[in-house]
Write an enzyme that holds these catalytic residues in place. Sequence first.
Site, PDB file in Angstrom:
ATOM      1  CE  LYS A 197      77.159  21.876 -46.165  1.00 21.00           C
ATOM      2  NZ  LYS A 197      75.876  21.714 -45.435  1.00 21.00           N
ATOM      3  CG  ASN A 198      74.343  24.955 -46.488  1.00 26.79           C
ATOM      4  OD1 ASN A 198      74.407  23.729 -46.601  1.00 26.79           O
ATOM      5  ND2 ASN A 198      74.727  25.594 -45.394  1.00 26.79           N
TER       6      ASN A 198
ATOM      7  CG  ASP B  31      76.625  27.136 -41.281  1.00 26.94           C
ATOM      8  OD1 ASP B  31      76.218  26.521 -40.283  1.00 26.94           O
ATOM      9  OD2 ASP B  31      75.983  27.178 -42.355  1.00 26.94           O
TER      10      ASP B  31
ATOM     11  NE  ARG C 243      77.285  15.212 -44.090  1.00 34.12           N
ATOM     12  CZ  ARG C 243      76.222  14.710 -43.503  1.00 34.12           C
ATOM     13  NH1 ARG C 243      76.346  14.029 -42.404  1.00 34.12           N
ATOM     14  NH2 ARG C 243      75.031  14.893 -44.004  1.00 34.12           N
TER      15      ARG C 243
ATOM     16  CB  CYS D 296      72.497  16.230 -36.076  1.00 30.25           C
ATOM     17  SG  CYS D 296      72.524  17.961 -36.388  1.00 30.25           S
TER      18      CYS D 296
ATOM     19  NE  ARG E 292      70.107  20.975 -38.216  1.00 30.56           N
ATOM     20  CZ  ARG E 292      70.968  20.897 -39.216  1.00 30.56           C
ATOM     21  NH1 ARG E 292      71.898  19.978 -39.213  1.00 30.56           N
ATOM     22  NH2 ARG E 292      70.912  21.748 -40.216  1.00 30.56           N
TER      23      ARG E 292
HETATM   24  N1  EPU Z   1      64.098  25.499 -36.414  1.00 29.90           N
HETATM   25  C1  EPU Z   1      62.925  25.270 -35.737  1.00 29.90           C
HETATM   26  N2  EPU Z   1      61.902  24.661 -36.416  1.00 29.90           N
HETATM   27  C2  EPU Z   1      62.012  24.301 -37.716  1.00 29.90           C
HETATM   28  C3  EPU Z   1      63.218  24.547 -38.402  1.00 29.90           C
HETATM   29  C4  EPU Z   1      64.255  25.157 -37.715  1.00 29.90           C
HETATM   30  O1  EPU Z   1      62.793  25.594 -34.565  1.00 29.90           O
HETATM   31  O2  EPU Z   1      61.054  23.772 -38.260  1.00 29.90           O
HETATM   32  C5  EPU Z   1      65.201  26.150 -35.701  1.00 29.90           C
HETATM   33  C6  EPU Z   1      66.471  25.311 -35.689  1.00 29.90           C
HETATM   34  O3  EPU Z   1      66.450  24.368 -34.631  1.00 29.90           O
HETATM   35  C7  EPU Z   1      67.523  26.377 -35.530  1.00 29.90           C
HETATM   36  C8  EPU Z   1      66.966  27.553 -36.318  1.00 29.90           C
HETATM   37  O4  EPU Z   1      65.562  27.310 -36.417  1.00 29.90           O
HETATM   38  O5  EPU Z   1      67.612  26.743 -34.174  1.00 29.90           O
HETATM   39  C9  EPU Z   1      67.526  27.711 -37.709  1.00 29.90           C
HETATM   40  O6  EPU Z   1      67.449  26.477 -38.403  1.00 29.90           O
HETATM   41  P1  EPU Z   1      67.302  26.408 -39.974  1.00 29.90           P
HETATM   42  O7  EPU Z   1      66.035  25.701 -40.310  1.00 29.90           O
HETATM   43  O8  EPU Z   1      67.510  27.758 -40.564  1.00 29.90           O
HETATM   44  O9  EPU Z   1      68.513  25.471 -40.361  1.00 29.90           O
HETATM   45  P2  EPU Z   1      68.544  24.482 -41.580  1.00 29.90           P
HETATM   46  O10 EPU Z   1      67.775  25.058 -42.699  1.00 29.90           O
HETATM   47  O11 EPU Z   1      68.220  23.104 -41.133  1.00 29.90           O
HETATM   48  C10 EPU Z   1      70.608  25.531 -42.774  1.00 29.90           C
HETATM   49  C11 EPU Z   1      71.950  25.061 -43.192  1.00 29.90           C
HETATM   50  C12 EPU Z   1      72.824  24.872 -41.971  1.00 29.90           C
HETATM   51  C13 EPU Z   1      72.920  26.212 -41.232  1.00 29.90           C
HETATM   52  C14 EPU Z   1      71.514  26.698 -40.887  1.00 29.90           C
HETATM   53  C15 EPU Z   1      71.507  28.065 -40.237  1.00 29.90           C
HETATM   54  C16 EPU Z   1      71.455  23.846 -45.197  1.00 29.90           C
HETATM   55  C17 EPU Z   1      71.400  22.549 -45.917  1.00 29.90           C
HETATM   56  N3  EPU Z   1      71.809  23.819 -43.932  1.00 29.90           N
HETATM   57  O12 EPU Z   1      70.080  24.511 -41.947  1.00 29.90           O
HETATM   58  O13 EPU Z   1      74.109  24.518 -42.451  1.00 29.90           O
HETATM   59  O14 EPU Z   1      73.671  26.051 -40.067  1.00 29.90           O
HETATM   60  O15 EPU Z   1      70.710  26.758 -42.079  1.00 29.90           O
HETATM   61  O16 EPU Z   1      72.085  28.998 -41.083  1.00 29.90           O
HETATM   62  O17 EPU Z   1      71.214  24.876 -45.785  1.00 29.90           O
HETATM   63  C18 EPU Z   1      76.269  23.626 -42.285  1.00 29.90           C
HETATM   64  O18 EPU Z   1      76.435  23.950 -43.471  1.00 29.90           O
HETATM   65  O19 EPU Z   1      77.217  23.244 -41.540  1.00 29.90           O
HETATM   66  C19 EPU Z   1      74.927  23.698 -41.713  1.00 29.90           C
HETATM   67  C20 EPU Z   1      74.589  23.073 -40.598  1.00 29.90           C
END
Ligand code: EPU
Length: 429
Positions: A22-23, A309, A401, A116, A121
């Site tokens: 998915k990701n 995850d 999802r 969420c 986030r």
């Molecule tokens: N963060 C910040 N600022 C930002 C972006 C992120 O502080 O601008 C923080 C977040 O709050 C978190 C950490 O950085 O504490 C990591 O967040 P990240 O941006 O890496 O998460 P994401 O890209 O929004 C993806 C996956 C998530 C997975 C996370 C961590 C996708 C679509 N989603 O989210 O997947 O948990 O990376 O590996 O790729 C899931 O599949 O259940 C899921 C939530």
Amino acid sequence: MEVLRICGEIPLHGEVYVSGSKNAALPQFAATLLSHEKSILKNVPDLSDVQFMGEIISELGADVNQLDKTTWEINPANISHCAPYELVRKMRASICLLGPLVGRLRKAEVPMPGGCVIGQRPIDLHVRALEGLGANVELDKGKVVVDAMNLRGSHIFLGGRNGSTVTGTSNAIMAAVLAPGSTKIESAACEPEIIDLCNMLKKMGAKIKGIGSHILEIDGVNQLQGCTHEVIPDRIEAATYAIAAAITKGNILINNVYAEHLGSFINLMNISGVAVSNSEINQISVKSEQQSIQSFEVITLPYPGFPTDLQAQCCALACKAKGISILTERVYPSRFMHVPELLRMGADISMEGASCMVKGGINLIGAPVMASDLRASAALILAGLAAKGKTWVQRIYHLDRGYDSFEKKLQALGANIERVPQSKLPKSF
Ligand code: EPU
């Protein structure tokens, strides 16, 4: 509305085939927008999030066709820069449209994703990346509005308080591949999903060096071509089946999995007494029949650390492990919504900040429980598979999802699990 009814305590046996990630797939849908030409994505998982993404890029003007269950054709000849709120609000991952829209159109309007249940986030790092590349980013009536007429290569640092950002790195890469000049991204996320995105972009003509490391160097090109790309297998789905086998004391083979993406997980399983090995190419075997599971310690971290995850699913497993297990979240410190529901099933878990302590080796008892998010849904189903009696998991739209045909794949492994209408949920227990 539907619920899952599970009758537990049946050891799982047999083979299961893992779907595409998915990701990895979601940003790859967005990446197709970087070219005027048609792209084809293969091994795409059959998930509601993928359908949403297909609808969003179709609303943006791309011609989107699902050729079969796992193959999508996307022709983005003419697209707009404004993503529709009604669809975007359903899926946080739609933030990864920012990078491609900025790269190709030099402007983007994408509704800001809210918080969420898994925690705050923020998108400050996405904004930092785009501003670093010369864009002007503003928040206007709940939308992230980007003017990137002066987009140019630059040096960006993407580290945040909880480590690097996965979708923030995707956005930075996708904007930089079409930005004039050279870009260096420091503290880039290096998850397998980022590597897969870079590999797809290289097929489209992007110039990216350092793939798989925390430092990416990108030379911008004038335009990209369409490509055909096969999405990598879903490492989180694969590990969830491994835990399903472990928690039921079964033995299974998992096909279409890259063991090298699961190093931290396989290590944890092996030290806690679940024999997980890379039996053949793209296959792992899980043997839990003979061994009792020992307690363990998990600290979630960005890749190659232990994936956040899988924390919820490991929390369910810890309930059956002998002794006290400690699970600590370093990526989403409040991602513990599964804990109160596991307590309803008889788990003994106490919370302390971003950690939970699980006293294991207990008998879980089936109960009606409520899923709060994708991975919490999986954790509750795993607990149900190990529990005595019937477990009813509600709000399973979260599950749909991110897990392709979850209950069907579990049924094929011998689990007694069924999707039934909400009306079948007993009024009292
Ligand atoms: N963060 C910040 N600022 C930002 C972006 C992120 O502080 O601008 C923080 C977040 O709050 C978190 C950490 O950085 O504490 C990591 O967040 P990240 O941006 O890496 O998460 P994401 O890209 O929004 C993806 C996956 C998530 C997975 C996370 C961590 C996708 C679509 N989603 O989210 O997947 O948990 O990376 O590996 O790729 C899931 O599949 O259940 C899921 C939530």
